[in-house]
Design a protein around this motif. Structure first.
Motif, PDB file in Angstrom:
ATOM      1  N   TYR A  18      -8.343   3.930 -17.032  1.00 11.63           N
ATOM      2  CA  TYR A  18      -9.224   4.869 -16.718  1.00 11.63           C
ATOM      3  C   TYR A  18      -9.682   5.415 -18.020  1.00 11.63           C
ATOM      4  O   TYR A  18     -10.962   5.857 -18.212  1.00 11.63           O
ATOM      5  N   ASN A  72     -14.781   7.994  -6.415  1.00 12.81           N
ATOM      6  CA  ASN A  72     -14.184   6.747  -6.291  1.00 12.81           C
ATOM      7  C   ASN A  72     -13.937   6.222  -7.687  1.00 12.81           C
ATOM      8  O   ASN A  72     -14.638   6.703  -8.807  1.00 12.81           O
ATOM      9  N   SER A  73     -13.177   5.246  -8.021  1.00 13.74           N
ATOM     10  CA  SER A  73     -12.872   4.883  -9.335  1.00 13.74           C
ATOM     11  C   SER A  73     -14.201   4.637 -10.340  1.00 13.74           C
ATOM     12  O   SER A  73     -13.911   4.963 -11.665  1.00 13.74           O
ATOM     13  N   ALA A  88     -18.827   2.388  -5.846  1.00 18.93           N
ATOM     14  CA  ALA A  88     -17.804   1.328  -5.285  1.00 18.93           C
ATOM     15  C   ALA A  88     -18.295   0.419  -4.278  1.00 18.93           C
ATOM     16  O   ALA A  88     -17.707  -0.654  -4.313  1.00 18.93           O
ATOM     17  N   GLY A 117     -17.365  -3.028  -5.706  1.00 15.94           N
ATOM     18  CA  GLY A 117     -16.995  -4.256  -4.722  1.00 15.94           C
ATOM     19  C   GLY A 117     -18.210  -4.842  -3.807  1.00 15.94           C
ATOM     20  O   GLY A 117     -19.248  -3.741  -3.687  1.00 15.94           O
ATOM     21  N   GLN A 158     -14.041  -8.349 -13.360  1.00 14.31           N
ATOM     22  CA  GLN A 158     -14.277  -6.991 -13.486  1.00 14.31           C
ATOM     23  C   GLN A 158     -13.936  -6.284 -14.651  1.00 14.31           C
ATOM     24  O   GLN A 158     -13.238  -5.250 -14.814  1.00 14.31           O
ATOM     25  N   ARG A 163     -10.145  -5.698  -9.872  1.00 10.76           N
ATOM     26  CA  ARG A 163     -10.419  -6.842  -9.621  1.00 10.76           C
ATOM     27  C   ARG A 163     -11.650  -7.156  -8.730  1.00 10.76           C
ATOM     28  O   ARG A 163     -11.787  -6.238  -7.942  1.00 10.76           O
ATOM     29  N   ASN A 270     -18.904  -3.214   3.002  1.00  5.52           N
ATOM     30  CA  ASN A 270     -18.319  -3.346   1.800  1.00  5.52           C
ATOM     31  C   ASN A 270     -17.067  -4.047   1.801  1.00  5.52           C
ATOM     32  O   ASN A 270     -16.551  -4.236   3.011  1.00  5.52           O
ATOM     33  N   PRO A 271     -15.900  -4.357   0.728  1.00  2.00           N
ATOM     34  CA  PRO A 271     -14.838  -5.463   0.945  1.00  2.00           C
ATOM     35  C   PRO A 271     -13.846  -4.736   1.739  1.00  2.00           C
ATOM     36  O   PRO A 271     -13.337  -5.365   2.428  1.00  2.00           O
ATOM     37  N   CYS A 272     -13.738  -3.488   1.613  1.00  2.00           N
ATOM     38  CA  CYS A 272     -12.432  -2.769   2.619  1.00  2.00           C
ATOM     39  C   CYS A 272     -13.144  -2.618   3.959  1.00  2.00           C
ATOM     40  O   CYS A 272     -12.201  -1.913   4.899  1.00  2.00           O
ATOM     41  N   GLU A 274     -14.947  -0.153   5.094  1.00  5.94           N
ATOM     42  CA  GLU A 274     -15.220   1.497   5.421  1.00  5.94           C
ATOM     43  C   GLU A 274     -16.825   1.593   5.525  1.00  5.94           C
ATOM     44  O   GLU A 274     -17.309   2.832   5.860  1.00  5.94           O
ATOM     45  N   PRO A 417     -10.083   3.485   1.446  1.00  3.92           N
ATOM     46  CA  PRO A 417      -8.704   3.240   1.374  1.00  3.92           C
ATOM     47  C   PRO A 417      -7.888   4.281   0.135  1.00  3.92           C
ATOM     48  O   PRO A 417      -6.826   4.531   0.211  1.00  3.92           O
ATOM     49  N   THR A 418      -8.867   4.616  -0.770  1.00  4.79           N
ATOM     50  CA  THR A 418      -8.053   5.318  -1.808  1.00  4.79           C
ATOM     51  C   THR A 418      -7.029   4.757  -2.517  1.00  4.79           C
ATOM     52  O   THR A 418      -5.920   5.356  -2.926  1.00  4.79           O
ATOM     53  N   GLY A 419      -7.070   3.568  -2.630  1.00  2.11           N
ATOM     54  CA  GLY A 419      -5.792   2.614  -3.402  1.00  2.11           C
ATOM     55  C   GLY A 419      -5.496   3.458  -4.512  1.00  2.11           C
ATOM     56  O   GLY A 419      -4.230   3.364  -4.807  1.00  2.11           O
TER      57      GLY A 419
END
Ligand code: UDP
Length: 568
Positions: A18, A72-73, A88, A117, A158, A163, A270-272, A274, A417-419
């Motif tokens: 980051y 988000n990131s 995201a 994503g 990415q 990823r 989106n990918p996860c 949500e 998810p807040t991974g």
């Protein structure tokens, strides 16, 4: 100005991915600089509306530096840098033509490069062996094209920071649905995809009545055959039991709550999972750290609703500003995002909060607390969005929306998810339970046992902590069989292995009830769970109005990300 108080893990992840670096790879900012960079950049949007910038920048900084809220990131990574791509989540359409398919691949590569994503529905692509008029040949079908998307994702990676992640969705009435359901049976296939079957209400009706349902060729709109709904349902269950894929999404339910049906139909998330979105739509997310929203001693704390209300208000302001500050790789995306102005405010640290409140994750009180807290957040987020609409105007597509009351944002809430951001905040991820109470960490030639901080504090206070206990904690993911731990602690400090799928689903449903978009949640099963257990979970998720369900049976994938003895 307060200094961020960050854990070692948090600093490590920030430094790796980051914080800004010079061309030689040397760090040129501290975590504090990062929060200042993001706060100042996002507050700048105030100027568009003639609102003061500086005070807002301070508020945004404080909220992040205290780890009460994080965006988000991509916002943390890209605000005030060359990319300035802050979202995201994206969904791109995949048309049934060579141009359409390869446009989508190109656009997804650009999005992955910026840390976003992508989700796609492959339902519009004609089935394999269908006619290709221009060449007189036969079509290769959607799954073969998914492999090209997958390979392109592999190659982009990415920019090294994140990823590439994709969601592939297919309607249950597509003629190639069997191939789709089994497309990840082999673990080496489609590794950059999560896949979900889009379940329709017609399908569920056929399933419940033990009937057949129609398969439709998307190119012609004609019925190509009939499938037995139970057989397809069982095939989905069998594959998910085998290795967690596919998940399912309840597409008609999702579209029932589509806030702007006149602008388009939702076909993917989106990918996860949500964030359901329209084609070309993107959404930026942010999460409130619930473990920071309590007051009082551990085990007897209470939720500080005043603080929560303030945080929600500031977070909605933040996320609305992010939309104005974002730059997207495609004009069409900018147009969609600025038309609907969707934001996704959610939570992280839910299970840490429960520990502080003294509630077990798998208890009715916890589920009620989840409903109360998310109901409150959703209400306050809508209020904040309404107030912004009064000041800044409603989202441009408002007249074409389902709402009577003016809002600034077509949606306000999502559970991510807040991974990564939960590691930065040093709390439990999203609404997931704890995975274990201790992890082993290998540092050079030493193995350190890292304890969950809340458990460590309680165990010290109770005088039960010693090296032997630490070892035991690190070697098993549940504390239920450790004799020296008192029963009252065993009751509260439950880990995902102690929690039955029913409680996982009830928790997901409790949050979903008060979330505009959807909820990221994995329903964990023990390794010895049966296919029938999985089937019952899918049925329960439908009954409790979840928008989808993703399951994982422990040990069912060789590349399992989380194990008790984790190391890095
Ligand atoms: N995402 C992605 N690649 C990743 C992780 C996440 O593209 O490696 C996207 C994906 O759309 C996911 C969303 O970011 O659903 C939010 O994920 P998460 O909350 O874990 O992200 P964080 O902000 O914590 O990095």
């Amino acid at each position: 100005m307060i200094e961020p108080d960050l854990s070692e893990n948090s600093i490590r992840i920030l430094e790796a991915r980051y914080l800004k670096k010079d061309p030689d790879g040397n760090l040129i900012e501290t975590p504090k600089d990062m929060f200042l960079r993001v706060a100042n950049n996002i507050a700048e949007a105030n100027a568009i509306y003639d609102e003061p910038v500086d005070k807002t920048a301070e508020e945004f900084y404080e909220m992040m530096a205290k780890l009460e809220f994080l965006p988000n990131s991509p916002t943390l990574m890209n605000a005030d840098n060359d990319l300035q791509q802050l979202s995201a989540c994206f969904v791109l359409p995949v048309e049934d033509s060579m141009d359409g398919i390869f446009d989508a691949i190109k656009n997804s590569a650009l999005i992955h490069k910026s840390g976003g994503g992508t989700g796609f529905s492959f339902s519009r692509i004609r089935p394999k062996n269908d006619i290709v008029k221009t060449t007189g040949g036969v079509a290769s079908g959607p799954i073969s094209f998914m492999r090209i998307f997958d390979e392109a994702t592999n190659t982009v990676k990415q920019g090294g920071k994140r990823r590439g992640a994709n969601m592939g969705v297919m309607r249950v009435d597509h003629p190639d649905i069997r191939d789709f359901i089994t497309s990840k049976e082999d673990e080496d296939q489609l590794n950059n995809f999560n896949i979900s079957v889009a379940i329709t209400e017609d399908f569920m009706e056929a399933y419940q009545n033990n009937e057949k349902y129609e398969l439709i060729n998307p190119r012609t709109g004609k019925i190509t055959g009939l499938e037995d709904a139970s057989e397809i349902f069982n095939l989905i269950v069998e594959m998910a039991h085998k290795n967690g894929e596919p998940g399912i999404i309840f597409l008609d339910k999702i579209n029932e709550e589509n806030p702007t049906p006149e602008i388009g139909e939702i076909e993917s998330t989106n990918p996860c999972g949500e964030q359901p979105l329209l084609p070309f739509e993107a959404c930026n997310l942010g999460s409130i750290n619930l473990s920071k929203m309590t007051e009082g001693p551990i085990g007897e704390a209470e939720i500080n609703y005043d603080k929560l209300a303030e945080t929600v208000k500031k977070a909605v302001h933040f996320l609305d500003n992010v939309i104005d500050m974002s730059e997207f790789p495609l004009d069409k995306i900018t147009e969609m995002v600025q038309g609907n102005r969707k934001i996704g405010l959610g939570v992280m640290g839910y299970s840490d909060m429960l520990l502080k409140l003294g509630l077990a994750y798998n208890s009715q009180e916890a589920v009620e607390t989840a409903e109360n807290i998310m109901g409150f957040i959703n209400k306050k987020a809508r209020e904040a969005s309404h107030k912004l609409a009064k000041r800044r105007g409603p989202f441009p597509n408002f007249e074409k929306s389902i709402y009577e009351k003016e809002y600034r944002n077509a949606t306000t809430t999502t559970i991510a998810p807040t991974g990564s951001i939960s590691i930065i905040a040093g709390t439990s991820s999203g609404i997931e339970p704890l995975f274990a109470l201790a992890y082993e960490r290998h540092v050079i030639d030493e193995t350190l046992v890292e304890l969950h901080p809340i458990f460590a504090q309680i165990a010290e206070e109770r005088g039960i902590m010693n090296d032997e206990l630490k070892e035991k904690l690190a070697s098993q993911s549940s504390i239920q069989k450790i004799d020296e731990i008192p029963d009252d602690l065993k009751e509260i400090f439950v880990t995902s292995h102690d929690i039955t799928p029913e409680w996982h689903i009830k928790t997901q449903a409790a949050f979903q009830k008060y979330v505009d978009n959807a909820v990221s949640k994995t329903i964990n099963f023990k390794n010895n769970a049966s296919k029938n257990d999985v089937k019952e979970a899918y049925e329960l998720a439908y009954k409790l109005d979840c928008k989808g369900i993703t399951i994982y049976r422990d040990g069912s994938r060789s590349g399992q990300v989380l194990t008790t003895k984790s190391s890095d």
